[in-house]
Design a protein around this motif. Structure first.
Motif, short mmCIF file in Angstrom:
data_model
loop_
_atom_site.label_atom_id
_atom_site.label_comp_id
_atom_site.label_asym_id
_atom_site.label_seq_id
_atom_site.Cartn_x
_atom_site.Cartn_y
_atom_site.Cartn_z
N ALA A 81 0.82 -1.22 0.00
CA ALA A 81 0.00 0.00 0.00
C ALA A 81 0.85 1.26 0.00
O ALA A 81 0.32 2.35 -0.19
N GLU A 82 2.17 1.11 0.22
CA GLU A 82 3.07 2.25 0.40
C GLU A 82 2.57 3.14 1.55
O GLU A 82 2.44 4.35 1.41
N TRP A 83 2.31 2.48 2.68
CA TRP A 83 1.88 3.18 3.89
C TRP A 83 2.95 3.00 4.97
O TRP A 83 3.59 1.95 5.06
N VAL A 84 3.13 4.01 5.79
CA VAL A 84 3.85 3.86 7.04
C VAL A 84 2.83 4.09 8.16
O VAL A 84 2.19 5.15 8.22
N ILE A 85 2.63 3.07 8.96
CA ILE A 85 1.62 3.09 10.02
C ILE A 85 2.34 3.20 11.35
O ILE A 85 3.36 2.54 11.58
N SER A 86 1.83 4.04 12.24
CA SER A 86 2.54 4.26 13.50
C SER A 86 1.57 4.59 14.62
O SER A 86 0.45 5.04 14.40
N THR A 87 2.04 4.34 15.85
CA THR A 87 1.29 4.74 17.04
C THR A 87 2.18 5.66 17.87
O THR A 87 3.41 5.64 17.74
N GLY A 88 1.55 6.46 18.74
CA GLY A 88 2.33 7.41 19.52
C GLY A 88 1.70 7.76 20.85
O GLY A 88 0.57 7.36 21.16
N HIS A 89 2.47 8.51 21.63
CA HIS A 89 1.99 8.95 22.93
C HIS A 89 1.07 10.17 22.84
O HIS A 89 0.73 10.76 23.86
N ASP A 90 0.69 10.55 21.62
CA ASP A 90 -0.37 11.54 21.45
C ASP A 90 -1.73 10.86 21.34
O ASP A 90 -2.69 11.46 20.87
N LYS A 91 -1.78 9.57 21.75
CA LYS A 91 -3.01 8.79 21.84
C LYS A 91 -3.64 8.50 20.48
O LYS A 91 -4.87 8.44 20.37
N CYS A 92 -2.83 8.33 19.45
CA CYS A 92 -3.41 8.05 18.14
C CYS A 92 -2.59 7.06 17.35
O CYS A 92 -1.41 6.83 17.63
N VAL A 93 -3.25 6.44 16.37
CA VAL A 93 -2.59 5.68 15.33
C VAL A 93 -2.74 6.48 14.04
O VAL A 93 -3.80 7.06 13.77
N SER A 94 -1.68 6.58 13.27
CA SER A 94 -1.73 7.33 12.02
C SER A 94 -1.19 6.48 10.89
O SER A 94 -0.39 5.57 11.11
N TRP A 95 -1.66 6.74 9.67
CA TRP A 95 -1.09 6.08 8.51
C TRP A 95 -0.87 7.14 7.43
O TRP A 95 -1.71 7.98 7.16
N MET A 96 0.34 7.11 6.84
CA MET A 96 0.78 8.13 5.90
C MET A 96 1.25 7.47 4.61
O MET A 96 1.72 6.33 4.60
N CYS A 97 1.13 8.21 3.52
CA CYS A 97 1.55 7.73 2.21
C CYS A 97 3.05 7.94 2.06
O CYS A 97 3.54 9.06 2.22
N THR A 98 3.79 6.88 1.75
CA THR A 98 5.24 7.00 1.61
C THR A 98 5.63 7.60 0.26
O THR A 98 6.77 8.03 0.09
N ARG A 99 4.71 7.63 -0.69
CA ARG A 99 5.02 8.25 -1.99
C ARG A 99 4.99 9.78 -1.87
O ARG A 99 5.91 10.47 -2.32
N SER A 100 3.92 10.29 -1.26
CA SER A 100 3.73 11.74 -1.17
C SER A 100 4.19 12.32 0.16
O SER A 100 4.46 13.52 0.27
N GLY A 101 4.24 11.47 1.20
CA GLY A 101 4.55 11.95 2.54
C GLY A 101 3.36 12.56 3.25
O GLY A 101 3.49 13.10 4.35
N ASN A 102 2.16 12.47 2.63
CA ASN A 102 0.96 13.09 3.19
C ASN A 102 0.27 12.16 4.21
O ASN A 102 0.34 10.94 4.10
N MET A 103 -0.39 12.79 5.17
CA MET A 103 -1.18 12.07 6.15
C MET A 103 -2.45 11.56 5.48
O MET A 103 -3.18 12.31 4.83
N LEU A 104 -2.75 10.26 5.65
CA LEU A 104 -3.97 9.68 5.10
C LEU A 104 -5.08 9.64 6.14
O LEU A 104 -6.25 9.89 5.82
N GLY A 105 -4.74 9.29 7.37
CA GLY A 105 -5.77 9.21 8.39
C GLY A 105 -5.19 9.07 9.78
O GLY A 105 -4.02 8.71 9.96
N ARG A 106 -6.03 9.37 10.77
CA ARG A 106 -5.67 9.23 12.18
C ARG A 106 -6.88 8.70 12.94
O ARG A 106 -8.02 8.99 12.59
#
Length: 364
Positions: A81-106
């Motif tokens: 999918a060319e996604w980088v998926i991550s979790t953090g101490h800001d209480k969220c999971v995010s997934w971003m496009c590795t082609r554009s570097g844009n945020m897809l969702g949180r």
């Protein structure tokens, strides 16, 4: 604040070929072997992508992803999918496009998101958090759907492992326990494993041999035999009086008054789940088939029903000799790497049947 790539030299010793300093302390990492892409999460919430040269002697910066507002706790890269998926101490999971570097969702949680697993085929994410819950999410291009929430731990979830073949999810937590969730069975079946004295910080399930390897903060390493039929731990029953001798518990004012007796403290038998008093549960026993590798409280009648062979351990225990904060397994080569808060990285030989013998260790 550094990333280092260690290469094994002809002498048999490991030496760093790359030494790269980051702008913020590194808190999570994902490496994709085939493409030699590495994603490093940092304390400042950013994820930096690098590409490592074929000879592992050069690291080229690719881009920075503004993934979180606080420390990154876990990173996964999905090549398809060319996604980088991550979790953090800001209480969220995010997934971003590795082609554009844009945020897809949180998606936001009520507690710090502490660990992450992802099913690449169905695009489902498992997120553990500090409240002890695990949330199953279906990720899509710009949105996500909460499928279910798994509740069973009494402490923060520190580690997750997803086996897509048997569709089993394993979780380790600060309550010193591991839970196996049978997602594929669709019956809500769970198995409890208790064999650590400290919080379980890393787990890995070896599907080929049906063994689970777990590491805890006190340096304990456990290898669990999961290739047997195990019993589920019972749900604890609630009662106002002992379910063996019928003596009232201390909050049962009416029965205490009627019988002119002093109320007793409530306990639970780990084998049958019944609410019992101390006098009816004077015995302790291990019961490995139910996951209790240590001696736990059982009622006197259950103690009599447990045979000597029922107490045979179904796990082996080893000493890592350092505070294990992370573990990674190379199953194809039978090697395990652990790193600890003592700044030591250890490489373990796990062959031939996940038997732990230290291969080498070096300071980072």
């Amino acid at each position: 604040r550094t990333i280092r790539v260690w290469l094994k030299r002809d002498s048999g010793q490991y030496w760093p070929s790359i030494y790269h300093t980051m702008s913020s302390p590194c808190s999570a990492m994902a490496y994709h072997h085939d493409s030699r892409r590495i994603f490093v999460g940092q304390d400042n919430g950013a994820i930096m992508e690098f590409h490592i040269s074929e000879d592992f002697n050069k690291m080229n910066f690719v881009k920075t992803y503004p993934a979180h507002q606080n420390r990154v706790s876990a990173v996964i890269f999905c090549l398809g999918a060319e996604w980088v998926i991550s979790t953090g101490h800001d209480k969220c999971v995010s997934w971003m496009c590795t082609r554009s570097g844009n945020m897809l969702g949180r998606h936001y949680f009520t507690s710090w998101a502490s660990c992450l697993q992802y099913d690449f085929e169905t695009e489902h994410a498992f997120v553990g958090d500090y409240s002890g819950q695990i949330t199953l999410l279906k990720l899509e291009q710009n949105t996500c759907t909460v499928i279910t929430t798994l509740k069973g731990h009494e402490g923060s979830v520190a580690s997750l492992w997803w086996d897509p073949v048997q569709r089993l999810l394993f979780s380790g937590a600060s309550d010193h326990s591991i839970i196996m969730w049978d997602i594929g069975g669709r019956k809500g079946r769970t198995l409890l494993l208790q064999g650590h004295h400290d919080k379980v910080q890393a787990i890995c399930y070896i599907q080929l041999t049906r063994q689970l390897v777990s590491c805890s903060a006190d340096g304990g390493i456990a290898v669990w035999n999961m290739d047997i039929s195990r019993e589920e731990a019972p749900q604890w029953l609630e009662s106002d009086s002992c379910q063996k001798c019928e003596q009232p518990f201390f909050w049962n004012i009416k029965q205490m008054w009627d019988t002119k007796t002093l109320g007793l403290r409530q306990h639970h038998c780990r084998k049958c789940g019944q609410a019992v008093c101390g006098k009816c549960s004077t015995k302790r026993s291990s019961y490995p088939i139910m996951g209790f590798e240590f001696q736990v409280r059982v009622c006197d009648s259950c103690f009599e029903s447990i045979k000597d062979e029922d107490r045979t351990s179904l796990a082996t225990f080893h000493e890592g000799k350092h505070n294990i904060s992370h573990m990674s397994m190379d199953i194809s080569r039978g090697l395990m790497v652990t790193c600890g808060s003592d700044r030591i990285v250890k490489i373990w030989d796990m062959t031939p049947v996940v038997g732990c013998s230290l291969a080498t260790g070096f300071s980072r």
